[in-house]
Motif scaffolding. Structure first.
Motif, PDB file in Angstrom:
ATOM      1  N   ILE A 136       0.755  -1.067  -0.234  1.00  0.00           N
ATOM      2  CA  ILE A 136       0.162  -0.001   0.041  1.00  0.00           C
ATOM      3  C   ILE A 136       1.126   1.404  -0.116  1.00  0.00           C
ATOM      4  N   ILE A 137       0.756   2.092  -1.297  1.00  0.00           N
ATOM      5  CA  ILE A 137       1.882   3.471  -1.529  1.00  0.00           C
ATOM      6  C   ILE A 137       1.128   4.194  -0.348  1.00  0.00           C
ATOM      7  N   PHE A 138       1.931   4.931   0.260  1.00  0.00           N
ATOM      8  CA  PHE A 138       1.823   6.439   0.345  1.00  0.00           C
ATOM      9  C   PHE A 138       2.455   7.372   0.311  1.00  0.00           C
ATOM     10  N   GLY A 139       2.070   8.512   0.300  1.00  0.00           N
ATOM     11  CA  GLY A 139       3.338   9.811  -0.708  1.00  0.00           C
ATOM     12  C   GLY A 139       3.409  10.357   0.700  1.00  0.00           C
ATOM     13  N   MET A 140       4.124  11.776   0.888  1.00  0.00           N
ATOM     14  CA  MET A 140       4.917  12.918   1.271  1.00  0.00           C
ATOM     15  C   MET A 140       4.867  14.072   0.657  1.00  0.00           C
ATOM     16  N   ARG A 141       3.868  15.269   0.934  1.00  0.00           N
ATOM     17  CA  ARG A 141       3.815  15.993  -0.409  1.00  0.00           C
ATOM     18  C   ARG A 141       3.776  16.814  -0.235  1.00  0.00           C
ATOM     19  N   ASP A 142       4.023  17.850  -0.280  1.00  0.00           N
ATOM     20  CA  ASP A 142       3.620  19.298   0.153  1.00  0.00           C
ATOM     21  C   ASP A 142       2.406  20.310  -1.106  1.00  0.00           C
ATOM     22  N   ARG A 143       1.586  20.519  -0.314  1.00  0.00           N
ATOM     23  CA  ARG A 143       0.572  20.947  -0.929  1.00  0.00           C
ATOM     24  C   ARG A 143      -0.321  22.320  -0.539  1.00  0.00           C
ATOM     25  N   LYS A 144      -0.625  23.066  -2.070  1.00  0.00           N
ATOM     26  CA  LYS A 144      -0.678  24.620  -1.279  1.00  0.00           C
ATOM     27  C   LYS A 144      -2.363  24.808  -2.424  1.00  0.00           C
ATOM     28  N   ASP A 145      -3.022  25.732  -1.834  1.00  0.00           N
ATOM     29  CA  ASP A 145      -4.463  25.574  -2.487  1.00  0.00           C
ATOM     30  C   ASP A 145      -4.938  27.183  -2.793  1.00  0.00           C
ATOM     31  N   TYR A 146      -5.574  28.437  -3.053  1.00  0.00           N
ATOM     32  CA  TYR A 146      -5.975  29.096  -3.788  1.00  0.00           C
ATOM     33  C   TYR A 146      -6.874  29.664  -3.731  1.00  0.00           C
ATOM     34  N   THR A 147      -8.020  29.707  -3.682  1.00  0.00           N
ATOM     35  CA  THR A 147      -9.885  30.358  -3.846  1.00  0.00           C
ATOM     36  C   THR A 147      -9.614  31.530  -3.650  1.00  0.00           C
ATOM     37  N   ASN A 148      -9.971  32.126  -4.565  1.00  0.00           N
ATOM     38  CA  ASN A 148     -10.258  34.127  -5.104  1.00  0.00           C
ATOM     39  C   ASN A 148     -11.827  34.311  -5.684  1.00  0.00           C
ATOM     40  N   THR A 149     -13.140  34.034  -5.089  1.00  0.00           N
ATOM     41  CA  THR A 149     -13.847  34.180  -5.259  1.00  0.00           C
ATOM     42  C   THR A 149     -14.128  35.830  -5.109  1.00  0.00           C
ATOM     43  N   ILE A 150     -14.770  36.336  -5.741  1.00  0.00           N
ATOM     44  CA  ILE A 150     -15.812  37.022  -5.943  1.00  0.00           C
ATOM     45  C   ILE A 150     -16.970  37.840  -6.300  1.00  0.00           C
ATOM     46  N   SER A 151     -17.791  37.756  -5.433  1.00  0.00           N
ATOM     47  CA  SER A 151     -19.256  38.254  -5.330  1.00  0.00           C
ATOM     48  C   SER A 151     -19.621  39.280  -5.110  1.00  0.00           C
ATOM     49  N   GLY A 152     -21.306  39.974  -5.911  1.00  0.00           N
ATOM     50  CA  GLY A 152     -21.113  40.968  -6.092  1.00  0.00           C
ATOM     51  C   GLY A 152     -22.956  41.452  -6.437  1.00  0.00           C
ATOM     52  N   SER A 153     -23.220  42.145  -6.571  1.00  0.00           N
ATOM     53  CA  SER A 153     -24.823  42.299  -6.846  1.00  0.00           C
ATOM     54  C   SER A 153     -25.319  44.107  -6.892  1.00  0.00           C
ATOM     55  N   TYR A 154     -25.888  44.898  -8.064  1.00  0.00           N
ATOM     56  CA  TYR A 154     -25.913  45.829  -8.639  1.00  0.00           C
ATOM     57  C   TYR A 154     -27.407  45.171  -8.661  1.00  0.00           C
TER      58      TYR A 154
END
Length: 812
Positions: free
Chosen positions: A672-690
């Motif tokens: 059973i193979i495991f990995g050691m990993r570096d992970r980065k997550d970016y989430t950009n959101t824009i919400s608006g209303s007129y």
């Protein structure tokens, strides 16, 4: 001893019908019948209001709970009725009418604006009122309430209007009887309360005092007596629609159109049938898809209106996950396994089409809620081509399927409920069927201080492979909630075979937990704080099948808000080394586990005053793992600016980084193979209303999610849950992007009727370029094919009673 305690609880609960109202004098008034209906224009000068009973002497709900409202901010409400509707007027005194916050919003959305809310409970049961809310801008919202939980997905058709003068602001409402559920009796008394929100004071006032130290807020209604000779109308509404959609992708354009109808029909005074014929979900919002490296599926929120409106009965017991209907094919027998060496799949649908759905729901005068839901999805085939002969064949990847759920929910004593739930999924042919039955309860003592929460559930799965599977769960807790103090202690387990996932969602089974918590809160503001609360929790975790101790979790939470409306909080969490039987993907009864490292975690947040034009929300987290190279941290930064009362924009940047994360990668014949990993997550959101008006608005929703995973080393999972270095395995890094931009224009041109224009731009990409920086990744993403969707939908509301009146008045 335990049996005696349980018996005492049941005797206390069932012996006397009481409510928190009995601790104070209940406000009562008489209903006034109007000879002539008032004009709904927000101006309170109609003769109909002159002889109506006055309801005033409002009391502060928050922050100073129980304090009488001063004269300069008092509210005066009147209620009248006729054969068609309930009429409500409200005069909200304010010494500075020009200073009343008036941010616009669309229906069923809140903004920085004062409002008046009325709760109407025709059964006067202290648990299930209807809510109708009007903001000072004229915006409407409505909701059904069950056990204190508001469901703003529920919508009715009613009228309202507002005006402002030198004394404050005024509102008039007309709520047709077709928007309510009540019995046909000659004389009726209904529970009522009125809530007024004052944004600039950060205060909420109510007609009847709601004691925040005990019970639910729905138990404190006043009473309006003497509604005479009103009859429930025929509740039959039609919502015909027409839609057209065009999608462009990689130079190919597809166009579709659809017509259909939703129907609401009152079967009895208290029960309603909802049906969708030829459903159309072309304008639902996008899902917040993420890269999923864990052992469990990602759960998505429901955005289809038919499945979100009026479902409070069906969500009892958490066995109804409506996203199962019309989701990906089950493909139980894996069509890829049926391929010969010269065959390939040329068409594999990723969604199953729903043919129709109906739901029946309501509650009797005696408190019995009954809900029945049924949906049908069509057979779905994959197309397979023989590259040698050119012939094609089809394989069923999802059969014709019927989903249904039945709920019986008995409420009593204004604070307790017992529910019986059954869900069933029946698939045509050799595919598996599934059935789940549950008994849930929430019992409170007559003073609402002590409670017992619990459930017992059983699942049964059968398929053509002759593998019947029956599983079960149990959960029960005892708690206390009164004044500043609350606590709970309980035990739950799911055995190894419990599986509700054909219609519900459960991430893991074969677990048992002993849990407890204790909390403390303020009931009145202090010199510096509007409120503050503390909470401590702990869990002792075991595997159910073997009884093996798997780990311990504990945490401490604190939240507060200052007088200037600056909110802040933090929590500290601790977890021992944990035996994780799910990460290795071998099944929870295999005995194979991974030792997750001991960890300490801290989270914090701050939020500035939302009434200001500029609002900022910030949070952060940091996790340290003892004797392990793994390290996690991240933050969220979310400013919002309100340019005018009609235009606002919010931006949110969310960043998470985990160094030396360890998790499952693959499995070969021996390891059973495991990995050691570096992970980065970016989430950009824009919400608006007129908002052009309260009935017309343009909204923007944008989200770009980017996850990058770089593997450093690979390991074999050993028998002790640890990792041994593997120098021969080679795997792949991951670079994952999801981009969605929605523009949505909504125009409510008549009550209950809408025209919606919708545009979506979407891009998806997954490759191995995990070494890219943010800007190079965007360039790489924009090299991918983009999908463009444009849709127009027209919905018109038709009330059977209006049709009947028209033909009656136009008879020859």
């Amino acid at each position: 001893m335990i049996k005696k305690l349980v018996l005492l609880i049941f005797v206390a609960v069932f012996s006397t019908k009481i409510s928190a109202q009995n601790n104070q004098i209940r406000k009562k008034t008489k209903a006034t019948r109007a000879r002539k209906a008032p004009k709904i224009d927000g101006i309170l000068e109609d003769d109909a209001w002159k002889n109506a009973e006055i309801m005033t002497d409002f009391v502060v709900l928050r922050p100073d709970n129980g304090k009488l409202v001063s004269a300069e901010y008092q509210t005066v409400v009147k209620v009248i009725y006729n054969d068609d509707a309930i009429y409500i007027s409200g005069q909200m005194n304010d010494p500075d009418p020009e200073g009343i916050p008036k941010e616009f919003a669309v229906r069923d959305n809140f903004s920085i604006a004062d409002f008046l809310l009325v709760t109407i409970n025709p059964n006067d049961d202290g648990q299930n009122p209807f809510e109708f809310l009007v903001q000072v801008t004229g915006n409407q919202a409505d909701a059904k309430v069950s056990n204190g939980n508001e469901d703003f997905n529920w919508s009715a058709v009613w009228e309202s209007a507002v005006s402002t003068d030198d004394k404050g602001w005024n509102v008039e409402m007309k709520i047709p009887y077709g928007a309510l559920r009540f019995a046909n009796r000659p004389i009726q008394s209904w529970g009522f309360n009125f809530h007024r929100r004052l944004e600039k004071l950060n205060a909420q006032h109510t007609w009847t005092h709601i004691d925040n130290s005990i019970g639910r807020w729905t138990q404190y209604d006043g009473l309006i007596e003497g509604f005479k000779d009103i009859e429930p109308p025929t509740r039959l509404n039609f919502y015909p629609y027409a839609s057209a959609t065009t999608t462009s992708f990689e130079g190919k354009t597809d166009s579709n159109w659809s017509v259909g109808m939703d129907i609401k029909y009152g079967l009895t005074d208290n029960f309603t049938l909802d049906a969708t014929l030829i459903p159309d979900f072309s304008q639902v919002g996008f899902d917040d898809i993420e890269l999923n490296l864990g052992p469990f599926e990602q759960q998505f929120t429901e955005q289809r209106q038919f499945f979100t409106e009026g479902t409070e009965l069906f969500t009892i017991g958490n066995l109804f996950y409506s996203r199962r209907i019309g989701s990906a094919p089950i493909d139980q027998f894996n069509v890829y396994d049926s391929l010969t060496s010269d065959e390939e799949i040329t068409d594999y649908p990723n969604r199953v089409t729903m043919l129709n759905a109906v739901k029946i729901s309501g509650r009797t005068k005696g408190g019995l809620g009954i809900g029945f839901f049924n949906a049908i999805t069509e057979k779905t085939n994959a197309t397979i081509k023989n590259n040698t002969t050119g012939e094609t064949r089809e394989e069923v990847i999802n059969p014709f399927t019927n989903y249904n759920i039945l709920v019986l929910d008995q409420q009593f004593n204004q604070n307790s409920t017992i529910s019986l739930i059954n869900t069933n999924v029946t698939r045509d042919g050799r595919f598996r069927d599934a059935n789940v039955t549950a008994l849930d309860w929430h019992l409170e003592t007559k003073d609402s201080k002590y409670n017992a929460d619990g459930s017992v559930r059983m699942s049964n799965i059968s398929d053509d492979l002759n593998n019947p599977n029956t599983g079960y769960t149990f959960d029960n807790s005892l708690g206390y909630n009164s004044g500043r103090l609350s606590w709970e202690i309980g035990y739950n387990f799911e055995n190894k075979d419990f599986n509700p996932n054909d219609f519900g969602i459960l991430f893991s089974n074969n677990q048992q937990t002993i849990y407890s918590s204790i909390g403390w809160r303020t009931l009145q503001p202090t010199k510096t704080l509007n409120y503050s609360n503390f909470n401590f929790y702990q869990q002792f975790n075991y595997q159910h099948y073997s009884g093996v101790y798997t780990g311990y979790n504990a945490g401490f939470n604190y939240n507060a808000q200052t007088k200037s409306r600056f909110s802040y909080g933090a929590n500290l969490n601790y977890g021992t080394q944990e035996k994780d039987f799910f990460e290795p993907r071998q099944g929870s009864t295999s005995g194979v586990y991974f030792l997750q490292p001991e960890n300490k975690n801290v989270n914090f947040y701050i939020s500035t005053n939302s009434q200001n034009k500029f609002e900022l929300n910030v949070n952060g987290h940091f996790t340290n793992y003892n004797n392990n190279p793994k390290l996690g941290y991240g933050f969220s930064f979310a400013p919002r600016y309100r340019f005018t009362n009609q235009l606002s924009l919010r931006y949110n940047l969310n960043f998470n980084k985990t160094n030396n994360d360890q998790g499952f990668v693959n499995q070969n014949d021996t390891n059973i193979i495991f990995g050691m990993r570096d992970r980065k997550d970016y989430t950009n959101t824009i919400s608006g209303s007129y908002s052009f008006s309260t009935n017309s608005s343009l909204s923007l929703s944008f989200r770009h999610y980017w996850s990058s995973v770089k593997y450093n080393d690979y390991f074999n999972l050993n028998n002790n849950g640890g990792l041994d270095l593997n120098n021969t395995y080679t795997g792949n890094n991951v670079n994952f992007n999801s981009w969605n931009l929605d523009l949505n224009y909504i125009w409510q041109f008549a009550p209950g009727s809408q025209l919606i224009a919708f545009y979506r731009n979407s891009i998806f990409n997954s490759d191995r370029n995990s070494n890219l920086n943010f800007y190079d990744n965007l360039n790489n993403l924009f090299d991918q094919s983009q999908s463009h969707t444009f849709s127009v939908r027209f919905v018109y509301f038709i009330d059977y009673n209006n049709i009947k009146k028209y033909f009656k008045t136009h008879q020859l």
